[in-house]
Design an enzyme around this catalytic site. Structure first.
Site, short mmCIF file in Angstrom:
data_model
loop_
_atom_site.label_atom_id
_atom_site.label_comp_id
_atom_site.label_asym_id
_atom_site.label_seq_id
_atom_site.Cartn_x
_atom_site.Cartn_y
_atom_site.Cartn_z
N THR A 85 3.09 -0.76 8.63
CA THR A 85 3.60 -1.57 9.74
C THR A 85 3.88 -3.01 9.34
O THR A 85 4.57 -3.73 10.07
CB THR A 85 2.56 -1.63 10.88
N ASP B 230 0.87 -1.18 0.00
CA ASP B 230 0.00 0.00 0.00
C ASP B 230 0.91 1.23 0.00
O ASP B 230 2.13 1.13 -0.16
CB ASP B 230 -1.00 -0.03 1.17
N HIS C 224 7.69 -30.10 12.01
CA HIS C 224 7.28 -28.85 11.37
C HIS C 224 6.25 -29.09 10.28
O HIS C 224 5.31 -28.32 10.11
CB HIS C 224 8.50 -28.12 10.83
N CYS D 146 3.16 -2.91 4.00
CA CYS D 146 2.32 -1.74 4.31
C CYS D 146 3.09 -0.92 5.33
O CYS D 146 4.29 -1.14 5.51
CB CYS D 146 0.93 -2.16 4.79
N HIS E 124 10.75 -23.27 9.81
CA HIS E 124 9.75 -23.90 10.67
C HIS E 124 8.33 -23.81 10.13
O HIS E 124 7.55 -24.73 10.32
CB HIS E 124 9.76 -23.24 12.06
C1 RB5 Z 1 -1.83 3.15 6.31
O1 RB5 Z 1 -1.84 4.42 6.87
C2 RB5 Z 1 -1.49 2.12 7.35
O2 RB5 Z 1 -2.55 1.96 8.22
C3 RB5 Z 1 -1.15 0.79 6.70
O3 RB5 Z 1 -0.07 0.99 5.83
C4 RB5 Z 1 -0.73 -0.32 7.63
O4 RB5 Z 1 0.26 0.09 8.51
C5 RB5 Z 1 -1.82 -1.03 8.30
O5 RB5 Z 1 -1.59 -2.02 9.05
#
Ligand code: RB5
Length: 143
Positions: free
Chosen positions: A66, A7, A133, A64, A97
């Site tokens: 995070t 994203d 595993h 993304c 694993h």
């Molecule tokens: C986008 O702002 C953010 O929420 C997305 O990239 C991600 O971190 C969501 O888990």
């Protein structure tokens, strides 16, 4: 073939990953997004998860902000084992694993130098194939 998806929060780090894959001569299919304009991560998680699920791509990389949302979304697809990694130990262990088939990272969490090493570790570590595993991985998809 490696399926790529991100994203807006992962777009810049994905460009580093793409540069690395190209340098290594590794084939990839990029499912977007294509800029830092805001988009919804489940859309790209789904595209990459389905490409891996169908066998069209052997592995996937999702990024993304995070790495959390996009890995949660990908893991809703049966047979997908998306692992959020921020270090090389985890990237190696999840291949050995868990036979993880998608690597997820956080573009706002992990710097480009480390991210590329994580990708390298993930792509170059084989599943151990050890019985315990194999059984545990099989158990993931049991109802
Ligand atoms: C986008 O702002 C953010 O929420 C997305 O990239 C991600 O971190 C969501 O888990």
């Amino acid at each position: 073939m490696i399926a790529l998806g991100c994203d807006h929060g992962g777009y810049e780090l994905m460009q580093e990953v793409i540069a690395y894959l190209e340098k290594k001569g590794l084939e990839y299919e990029n499912f977007g997004c294509d800029s830092t304009a805001a988009v919804d991560y489940p859309v790209y998680a789904k595209k990459v998860a389905q490409a891996v699920q169908s066998g069209r791509c052997e592995k996937g990389i999702l990024i993304c902000g995070t790495g959390i949302g996009i890995s949660i979304a990908a893991n809703r697809f049966r047979g997908i084992r998306a692992a959020l990694c921020g270090d090389c130990f985890s990237a190696e262990a999840t291949r050995l694993h868990n036979d993880a088939n998608i690597l997820a990272m956080g573009g706002r969490v992990t710097g480009p130098g480390l991210a590329v090493k994580i990708v390298d570790t993930f792509l170059n570590t084989e599943f151990s194939g050890e019985e315990r595993h194999v059984n545990r991985v099989r158990g993931i998809d049991e109802d």
